[in-house]
Design an enzyme around this catalytic site. Structure first.
Site, PDB file in Angstrom:
ATOM      1  N   LYS A 134      31.447  42.752  44.619  1.00 31.00           N
ATOM      2  CA  LYS A 134      30.815  42.572  43.307  1.00 31.00           C
ATOM      3  C   LYS A 134      31.364  43.536  42.273  1.00 31.00           C
ATOM      4  O   LYS A 134      31.164  43.337  41.077  1.00 31.00           O
ATOM      5  CB  LYS A 134      29.297  42.739  43.411  1.00 31.00           C
ATOM      6  N   CYS A 204      37.814  44.336  52.773  1.00 31.60           N
ATOM      7  CA  CYS A 204      38.007  43.386  53.874  1.00 31.60           C
ATOM      8  C   CYS A 204      39.307  42.610  53.700  1.00 31.60           C
ATOM      9  O   CYS A 204      39.635  42.148  52.606  1.00 31.60           O
ATOM     10  CB  CYS A 204      36.837  42.423  53.935  1.00 31.60           C
ATOM     11  N   SER A 480      29.188  34.670  52.236  1.00 29.78           N
ATOM     12  CA  SER A 480      30.279  35.624  52.142  1.00 29.78           C
ATOM     13  C   SER A 480      31.595  34.882  51.982  1.00 29.78           C
ATOM     14  O   SER A 480      31.758  33.750  52.448  1.00 29.78           O
ATOM     15  CB  SER A 480      30.321  36.463  53.422  1.00 29.78           C
TER      16      SER A 480
END
Length: 577
Positions: A134, A204, A480
Site C-alpha cells: 500500500k 515479496c 493478495s
C-alpha cells in the site's frame, strides 16, 4: 550543469519561500541553522525525501539506506534534501488476522501524512521511496495530490528463497500452512520452509501488489526507467536513488509536475502493464485512487477495458513460473513496456519524469531471445490480460479476478456463505467444504470490515490442500497479489451497504464467467428485492479510532476506496500556494 557551478535560485514561485525568504522568515531560518544547514542550502529549493522505512518487515528495511543516496543526488544538483518517514503496514505480517484491517487504511494515511509534512514545512518537491504493497500507491497518490515536482522510487524486491532446490517466496509458506493441515508437511518441513523463504531485504518477489505497482510507477511515468527492477540488496538501487534525487531537481527547473505526467493516457499505460504481467487485482483499486487525485474518472470498469485489450506476456508468479529477479535479469519492466509499445498497446507520447516521452525512454529497448520470462506479442501466454473485471446481478458495481495461471475461465456452483474471513478460514482448515462450491466471504468491504481485508491465508490454505481451482471464492474484501485460483474480490456494492452479496444464501447457484466478464447468482431481481426486505445492517467492532474514521469516509471499491473528494473539488493546489 556542472556540480561545481553555483546556482542562484528564484524562489518567488516556490512554496519554500514562506519559510526561507525575507525578514519574516528569520525564526524559521534559525531552525535550519540549528540543523547545520548553510545559508546557501537554506536558500535552495527544499526537497522532501519521504520513505516508508520501518523495522516491521524486510519490504521497507532498505529504504533508509536508499534515502541517503537520494539526498546525495539532490545536493549534487543544487537543492536541499529534507528526509522524513511515514508509516507502513506490511501485508505479510498483517495477513490472516485483525491486523489486516489496517492495511488498505494505511495507503490513505501514508498519502495524508506525507501531504501534511510537505504542507507544514513548505517543501518544493518530493522524492518518495516505498517498499510494501500500500505504500507504493500511497506515495504516488500524494505526489499527484500535491502536484509538486516528484519522482517515485521502489525499494526493490526480495531475492528468492531456496527450498529443496526450488525458488520459493512467502506465498509458498502461506500455502505450506495448508499442506501442514493435510499432513503433507510435517512440523519440521514447515519450519524448514519458513526459515529459507525470505533471505533478506526487499518486498515479496512475485508479481504481487508491490512489484505490480512498481511496474506501474515506470509505466505511468513517475519513476525513472529501470528503477523498478533491481532487487533491494543490489547496489544499483542506490545508483537509481541518486539519479532520482538529481532528476527531481531538474523537474523543479523545468516546472514539470505529476499532473503533467499522470493523464488518462498514462493511466491506461499503467493498466496495460498490470494486464501484461498478470499483476495484482489490487491495481484495480489503486489506479482509480491515483486518478482521483488528478480529477480523472478512471474506475474499475475503465481499468477493465484496458485489461481486455492487452495480452498477457510476462510469465510471473503466482500464476506463472518466474519472480521479480528473473524479470530484472530478462531486461526489466522496460522490455515489457517496449514490447507493448511495439504492438500499439501503449500511448508512447506520454510525458515522464525524465522530461522525455515514454517512447523516447524506450528507444532501443528490445526483447531478448535468450529468455522466456517475457513472451513476444506473437506468442502471448493469453491473448487478453491476466486480470479481468466482472459485472452482473451479484456485482452491479463490479468485481475483479486474476486469471493468470487459470485453465478454466468459467465456474458455477452452490454458494457457501461466511460473514467473516476467520469463519471461512476455519472451515477450510477443518476441510468443511466441498469441491465445486463457491465460498462467499462478506462483510469484509472497505466500510463494513472495516478496512477491506485480503484473504490470502484462506486462498493459500486451499492451494496447500490441493483444492485450488476446484472451489471458487468471492468476497467484498480483497485478495493478495499472491493469490491464485478462481478468487473474485472487490464485489460491490459491499454487504455492509446491502449489496446482493449480503442477500445470497447457502445453496444459491453462482456463476463466474471470466470470458464474458460476468458474475451472477441464479436469482431474479424480484427474488433479490424480496430478500432485501428482510436484510438488516450490521455493526462492526470498530466504533472509535482510525478504523471508525475510515469507515465514515471511505467510498466504494469501484472508485478506488477513496476517502476525500479529490482534485475535482479543489480550490487550490499546494504547489501554487
Amino acid at each position: 550543469m556542472s556540480n561545481q557551478t553555483k546556482e542562484k535560485w528564484d524562489k518567488s514561485k516556490l512554496v519554500s519561500r514562506y519559510v526561507t525568504e525575507g525578514p519574516k522568515s528569520a525564526p524559521h531560518r534559525s531552525y535550519y541553522y540549528a540543523m547545520g544547514l548553510s545559508e546557501e542550502e537554506i536558500h535552495q529549493p527544499l526537497v522532501g525525501v519521504a520513505t516508508c522505512w520501518n523495522e516491521a518487515a524486510p519490504c521497507n528495511i532498505a529504504l533508509q539506506r536508499q534515502a541517503q543516496s537520494v539526498k546525495r543526488g539532490v545536493s549534487e544538483n543544487h537543492a536541499t534534501p529534507r528526509e522524513f518517514t511515514t508509516i507502513t503496514v506490511t501485508d505479510g505480517i498483517a495477513m490472516g488476522h485483525e491486523g489486516m484491517r489496517s492495511s488498505l487504511v494505511s495507503r490513505d494515511v501514508i498519502a495524508d501524512s506525507v501531504e501534511l509534512t510537505m504542507r507544514g514545512h513548505c517543501y518544493d518537491a518530493l522524492v518518495g521511496l516505498a517498499g510494501c504493497d500500500k505504500s507504493l500507491p500511497g506515495m504516488m497518490m500524494v505526489m499527484v495530490r500535491l502536484n509538486v515536482p516528484s519522482v517515485f522510487m521502489y525499494g526493490g524486491s526480495i531475492l528468492p528463497g531456496k527450498f529443496r532446490g526450488k525458488d520459493v517466496t512467502v506465498i509458498d509458506v502461506f500455502e505450506g500452512v495448508g499442506k501442514h493441515a493435510t499432513g503433507e508437511f510435517s512440523d519440521s518441513d514447515l519450519k524448514e520452509m519458513e526459515c529459507c523463504a525470505c533471505p533478506g531485504a526487499g518486498a515479496c518477489g512475485g508479481q504481487f501488489t508491490a512489484n505490480t505497482m512498481a511496474c506501474v510507477s515506470e509505466a505511468i511515468g513517475l519513476a525513472l526507467p529501470g528503477s523498478a527492477g533491481a532487487p533491494a540488496p543490489y547496489e544499483s538501487r542506490d545508483e537509481y536513488a541518486q539519479a532520482s534525487g538529481r532528476a527531481v531537481v531538474e523537474l523543479i527547473r523545468r516546472n514539470i509536475r505529476p499532473r503533467d505526467i499522470v493523464t488518462r493516457k498514462s493511466l491506461e499505460n499503467a493498466a496495460a502493464v498490470v494486464a501484461a504481467t498478470g499483476g495484482s487485482t489490487n491495481a484495480a483499486l489503486h489506479l482509480p485512487a491515483i486518478a482521483h487525485e488528478a480529477g480523472i474518472d478512471f474506475d474499475l470498469f475503465a481499468v477493465g477495458e484496458v485489461f481486455k485489450r492487452t495480452p498477457l506476456i510476462a510469465d510471473l508468479k503466482p500464476g506463472g513460473k518466474y519472480v521479480a529477479k528473473d524479470l530484472f535479469e530478462a531486461g526489466g519492466v522496460s522490455v515489457v513496456l517496449a514490447e507493448l509499445l511495439r504492438g500499439g498497446y501503449l500511448h508512447g507520447d506520454c510525458l515522464t519524469v525524465t522530461g522525455k516521452t515514454l517512447a523516447e525512454n524506450l528507444a532501443g529497448v528490445t526483447l531478448r531471445k535468450d529468455q522466456d520470462v517475457i513472451r513476444p506479442l506473437e506468442n502471448p501466454i493469453h491473448p487478453t490480460g491476466g486480470v479481468v473485471a466482472l459485472r452482473g446481478n451479484l456485482a452491479p458495481e463490479g468485481a475483479i479476478v486474476k486469471i493468470a495461471g487459470l485453465k478454466d475461465l468459467v465456474f458455477e456452483g452452490p454458494a457457501r456463505c461466511f460473514d467473516s474471513e476467520e469463519s471461512c478460514f476455519n472451515a477450510v482448515q477443518n476441510r468443511q467444504y466441498k469441491e465445486g462450491e463457491v465460498l462467499v466471504i462478506r462483510y469484509e468491504g472497505p466500510r463494513g470490515g472495516p478496512g477491506m481485508r485480503e484473504m490470502l491465508s484462506t486462498t493459500a490454505a486451499l492451494y496447500g490442500q490441493g483444492t485450488g481451482g476446484k472451489v471458487a471464492l468471492i468476497t467484498d474484501g480483497r485478495f493478495s497479489g499472491g493469490t491464485r485460483g478462481f478468487c473474485i474480490g472487490h464485489v460491490g456494492p459491499e454487504a455492509a451497504l446491502g449489496g446482493p452479496i449480503a442477500l445470497i444464501r447457502d445453496g444459491d447457484i453462482v456463476r463466474i464467467d471470466a470470458v464474458t466478464g460476468t458474475l451472477d447468482v441464479a436469482l431474479s431481481d424480484a427474488d433479490l428485492a424480496e430478500r432485501r426486505k428482510g436484510w438488516t445492517s450490521r455493526t462492526h467492532n470498530y466504533q472509535s479510532g482510525a478504523l471508525w474514521k475510515y469507515a465514515q469516509l471511505v467510498g466504494p471499491a469501484r472508485d478506488g476506496a477513496v476517502t476525500h473528494p479529490g482534485a475535482k473539488a479543489e480550490t487550490h493546489v499546494f504547489a501554487d500556494l
